[in-house]
Design a protein around this motif. Structure first.
Motif, short mmCIF file in Angstrom:
data_model
loop_
_atom_site.label_atom_id
_atom_site.label_comp_id
_atom_site.label_asym_id
_atom_site.label_seq_id
_atom_site.Cartn_x
_atom_site.Cartn_y
_atom_site.Cartn_z
N LEU A 1 16.99 15.37 4.14
CA LEU A 1 17.93 14.34 3.71
C LEU A 1 17.97 14.24 2.19
N LYS A 2 16.84 14.45 1.55
CA LYS A 2 16.76 14.35 0.10
C LYS A 2 17.19 15.63 -0.60
N LYS A 3 17.17 16.74 0.12
CA LYS A 3 17.46 18.06 -0.44
C LYS A 3 16.60 18.32 -1.68
N LYS A 4 15.29 18.17 -1.49
CA LYS A 4 14.34 18.41 -2.59
C LYS A 4 14.38 19.87 -3.00
N ALA A 5 14.50 20.10 -4.28
CA ALA A 5 14.46 21.47 -4.78
C ALA A 5 13.05 22.01 -4.61
N GLY B 1 0.82 -1.20 0.00
CA GLY B 1 0.00 0.00 0.00
C GLY B 1 0.85 1.25 0.00
N ASN B 2 0.40 2.29 0.70
CA ASN B 2 1.15 3.53 0.79
C ASN B 2 2.00 3.61 2.05
N ASN B 3 2.10 2.53 2.79
CA ASN B 3 2.85 2.54 4.04
C ASN B 3 4.34 2.61 3.75
N LYS B 4 5.01 3.48 4.50
CA LYS B 4 6.47 3.57 4.42
C LYS B 4 7.00 3.23 5.80
N ASN B 5 7.53 2.02 5.92
CA ASN B 5 8.00 1.53 7.21
C ASN B 5 9.34 0.82 7.06
N ILE B 6 10.15 0.92 8.09
CA ILE B 6 11.34 0.09 8.22
C ILE B 6 11.08 -0.83 9.39
N PHE B 7 11.32 -2.12 9.19
CA PHE B 7 11.09 -3.11 10.23
C PHE B 7 12.43 -3.54 10.83
N LEU B 8 12.53 -3.48 12.14
CA LEU B 8 13.74 -3.88 12.86
C LEU B 8 13.51 -5.25 13.47
N LEU C 1 7.30 6.29 8.69
CA LEU C 1 7.77 7.57 8.17
C LEU C 1 7.42 8.69 9.14
N ASP C 2 6.24 8.65 9.74
CA ASP C 2 5.82 9.68 10.71
C ASP C 2 6.78 9.76 11.88
N ILE C 3 7.17 8.61 12.42
CA ILE C 3 8.08 8.59 13.57
C ILE C 3 9.47 9.08 13.15
N ILE C 4 9.93 8.64 12.00
CA ILE C 4 11.24 9.07 11.52
C ILE C 4 11.27 10.58 11.33
N GLU C 5 10.20 11.14 10.77
CA GLU C 5 10.16 12.59 10.57
C GLU C 5 10.14 13.35 11.90
N ILE C 6 9.52 12.78 12.92
CA ILE C 6 9.55 13.42 14.24
C ILE C 6 10.98 13.47 14.76
N VAL C 7 11.71 12.38 14.56
CA VAL C 7 13.08 12.30 15.07
C VAL C 7 14.02 13.20 14.28
N ILE C 8 13.93 13.21 12.96
CA ILE C 8 14.86 14.02 12.17
C ILE C 8 14.23 15.31 11.67
#
Length: 115
Positions: free
Chosen positions: A75-79, A2-9, A62-69
């Motif tokens: 990180l991507k330096k989007k124009a 789906g649209n989920n963006k997750n990293i699994f540890l 992605l939500d948690i990662i964005e809170i942390v960073i």
């Protein structure tokens, strides 16, 4: 996926990650999978995961990662990014003596806060 963006540890156990374009990879404790979900839509790679034994996973969304960073676009330096953090990055070149102090907003244990 789906649209989920997750990293699994992987906290305990073992999984096999199978991809269409590469050989199977066994991953175990203190490794991760799912980082491909952060790729752009046209670059996504299909993955099949098989738990080889009972497995305990942690999830970083992605939500948690964005809170942390603060904001992942840094990180991507989007124009053309207009988030507050990227807008502030435009002023990195300013030296402290180029700034004007207008008014003290408060004084505390860490010093003065100026407007």
């Amino acid at each position: 996926r789906g649209n989920n963006k997750n990293i699994f540890l992987i906290e305990d156990g073992e999984v096999t990650v199978s991809r269409e374009i590469s050989e199977n990879e066994d991953r175990s404790i203190q490794t991760h999978f799912g980082e491909n979900s952060f790729l752009e839509e046209e670059s996504l790679i299909a993955e099949t995961l098989t738990a080889n034994k009972e497995t305990v996973l942690g999830v970083l969304s992605l939500d948690i990662i964005e809170i942390v960073i603060r904001n992942i676009c840094r990180l991507k330096k989007k124009a053309g990014c207009t988030c507050a953090i990227c807008m502030l990055d435009k002023y990195e070149h300013l030296a402290i003596d180029e700034l004007f102090r207008h008014k003290i907003l408060g004084i505390g244990a860490f010093g003065k806060v100026w407007l």
